[in-house]
Design a protein around this motif. Structure first.
Motif, short mmCIF file in Angstrom:
data_model
loop_
_atom_site.label_atom_id
_atom_site.label_comp_id
_atom_site.label_asym_id
_atom_site.label_seq_id
_atom_site.Cartn_x
_atom_site.Cartn_y
_atom_site.Cartn_z
N GLU A 9 36.37 38.40 51.20
CA GLU A 9 36.23 39.85 51.06
C GLU A 9 37.57 40.40 50.58
O GLU A 9 38.59 39.72 50.61
N SER A 10 37.55 41.64 50.12
CA SER A 10 38.78 42.29 49.65
C SER A 10 39.01 43.55 50.49
O SER A 10 38.71 44.66 50.05
N PRO A 11 39.53 43.37 51.70
CA PRO A 11 39.58 44.48 52.66
C PRO A 11 40.70 45.49 52.42
O PRO A 11 40.76 46.50 53.13
N ARG A 12 41.56 45.25 51.41
CA ARG A 12 42.72 46.16 51.24
C ARG A 12 42.42 47.39 50.38
O ARG A 12 43.30 48.20 50.16
N TRP A 13 41.19 47.51 49.91
CA TRP A 13 40.86 48.67 49.07
C TRP A 13 40.88 49.97 49.86
O TRP A 13 40.38 50.03 50.98
N ARG A 14 41.45 51.00 49.26
CA ARG A 14 41.37 52.37 49.79
C ARG A 14 40.55 53.24 48.85
O ARG A 14 39.84 54.12 49.26
N ALA A 108 40.63 39.98 46.06
CA ALA A 108 41.01 38.87 46.95
C ALA A 108 41.82 37.84 46.18
O ALA A 108 42.80 37.27 46.71
N HIS A 109 41.45 37.60 44.93
CA HIS A 109 42.19 36.63 44.09
C HIS A 109 43.54 37.19 43.65
O HIS A 109 44.51 36.46 43.55
N ALA A 136 44.22 41.62 36.93
CA ALA A 136 44.79 40.34 37.37
C ALA A 136 46.15 40.13 36.70
O ALA A 136 47.11 39.67 37.32
N THR A 137 46.22 40.50 35.42
CA THR A 137 47.48 40.38 34.66
C THR A 137 48.57 41.21 35.34
O THR A 137 49.70 40.74 35.54
N GLU A 271 32.06 32.37 47.64
CA GLU A 271 31.55 33.60 47.03
C GLU A 271 32.49 34.76 47.30
O GLU A 271 33.17 34.79 48.33
N LEU A 272 32.52 35.69 46.36
CA LEU A 272 33.27 36.93 46.54
C LEU A 272 32.27 37.98 47.01
O LEU A 272 31.27 38.22 46.34
#
Ligand SMILES: C[S@@+](CC[C@H](N)C(=O)[O-])C[C@H]1O[C@@H](n2cnc3c(N)ncnc32)[C@H](O)[C@@H]1O
Length: 294
Positions: A9-14, A108-109, A136-137, A271-272
């Motif tokens: 998961e990508s929990p850092r999103w605001r 997450a990546h 990503a860049t 999985e993402l």
């Protein structure tokens, strides 16, 4: 490879939230605006009341062709607006392909790669293939890597460069390339250019700038082989995310593991996923495999 299977998961999103999902749809917040899009795998019922869905700024109405369709605006919102993820800033907007300039579940990546670059005790030369709007860049550049960004679409590269300025990373060493991903990597191999880290986020189908055809099942083996040929002697990471195909992470993981044979490291696959706010259900968005040095 072990039998471990990771659900990232990508929990850092605001600035981003999956508000609700169900009945083949998802309701998301991108900054201050909300959007309803098709999500064929949301095979449960919506948890939020109808009025919350009706309050979306726009709905995406698909047509029968692959990724075809159009947005129906229901309330006023700007043509584009700013969003951020940590120190990264970028432009979001609705596009005909139903996307909004960011695949939030891939964050997450970004964090994983940035940590590896920061922890490396040497300069890192990274390659981002199918780079889209450049997040990503920029995550790699912000962590201190030198980055080569490749995308077939001039429009996407322009958008990515605008995101670079917005993020205050103008001085970072980024090479922006409009080219076919496979052709570019094969050319880099002939030139003897080497990379310590590679990101590949291929679509199911795509076209290079000269009409080169990308078909994930047919083209990925050649691309993995070409990536192997441009790896430095001590690679740091390679990560691939695959969307909207009937590919198992097991298969993508095996292909990546074979690519990295001979290097000392570990492969993860899985999985993402994004957890919705309404009923806390998980929506899996893509499969991934990634290798990192040990
Ligand atoms: C971010 S990727 C895939 C996104 C997401 N995984 C999906 O399936 O929609 C999409 C990007 O790949 C680029 N692309 C498509 N075919 C390409 C090719 N042959 N070479 C380089 N880039 C390509 C597109 O221009 C686009 O920016």
């Amino acid at each position: 490879m072990s039998n471990d299977f990771f659900l990232l998961e990508s929990p850092r999103w605001r600035d981003y939230e999956l508000l609700d999902s169900g009945d083949g749809l998802k309701l998301e917040r991108f900054g201050p605006y909300t959007f309803a899009r098709p999500e064929s795998q949301a095979m449960w019922s919506r948890a939020l009341p109808r009025k919350d869905w009706d309050a979306a700024h726009a709905d995406f109405h698909p047509t029968n062709e692959e990724s075809g369709g159009h947005w129906i605006p229901k309330k006023k919102f700007p043509e584009r607006w700013q969003m951020s993820y940590g120190n990264l800033k970028f432009w979001a907007m609705t596009t005909p392909g139903r996307h909004l300039g960011v695949f939030p579940e891939v964050a997450a990546h970004w964090d994983w790669m940035a940590d590896l670059v920061r922890a490396a005790d040497r300069p890192v030369n990274a390659l981002n293939l199918f780079g889209y709007t450049g997040l990503a860049t920029l995550a790699l550049a912000a962590a201190g890597a030198k980055v080569t960004h490749v995308d077939a679409s001039k429009k996407s590269v322009t958008w990515a460069r605008e995101n670079q300025s917005l993020s205050g990373l103008e001085a970072s060493p980024i090479r922006w390339i409009v080219d076919d991903a496979l052709k570019f990597v094969q050319r880099e191999a002939r030139r003897g250019v080497k990379y310590d880290g590679i990101v590949l986020d291929p679509p199911k189908f795509g076209r290079g700038p000269k009409g080169e055809v990308w078909e994930v099942y047919k083209s990925l083996p050649d691309l993995f082989a070409a990536c192997r040929a441009v790896l430095s002697e001590r690679p740091l990471f390679i990560v691939t995310t695959v969307y909207a195909v009937r590919a198992s992470a097991v298969h993508v993981g095996q292909a990546l593991e074979e690519t990295m044979r001979g290097f000392k490291g570990e492969t993860e696959r899985g999985e993402l996923a994004t957890r919705e706010k309404s009923a806390r259900r998980l929506l899996s968005q893509a499969v991934f495999a990634r290798w990192r040095v040990k």
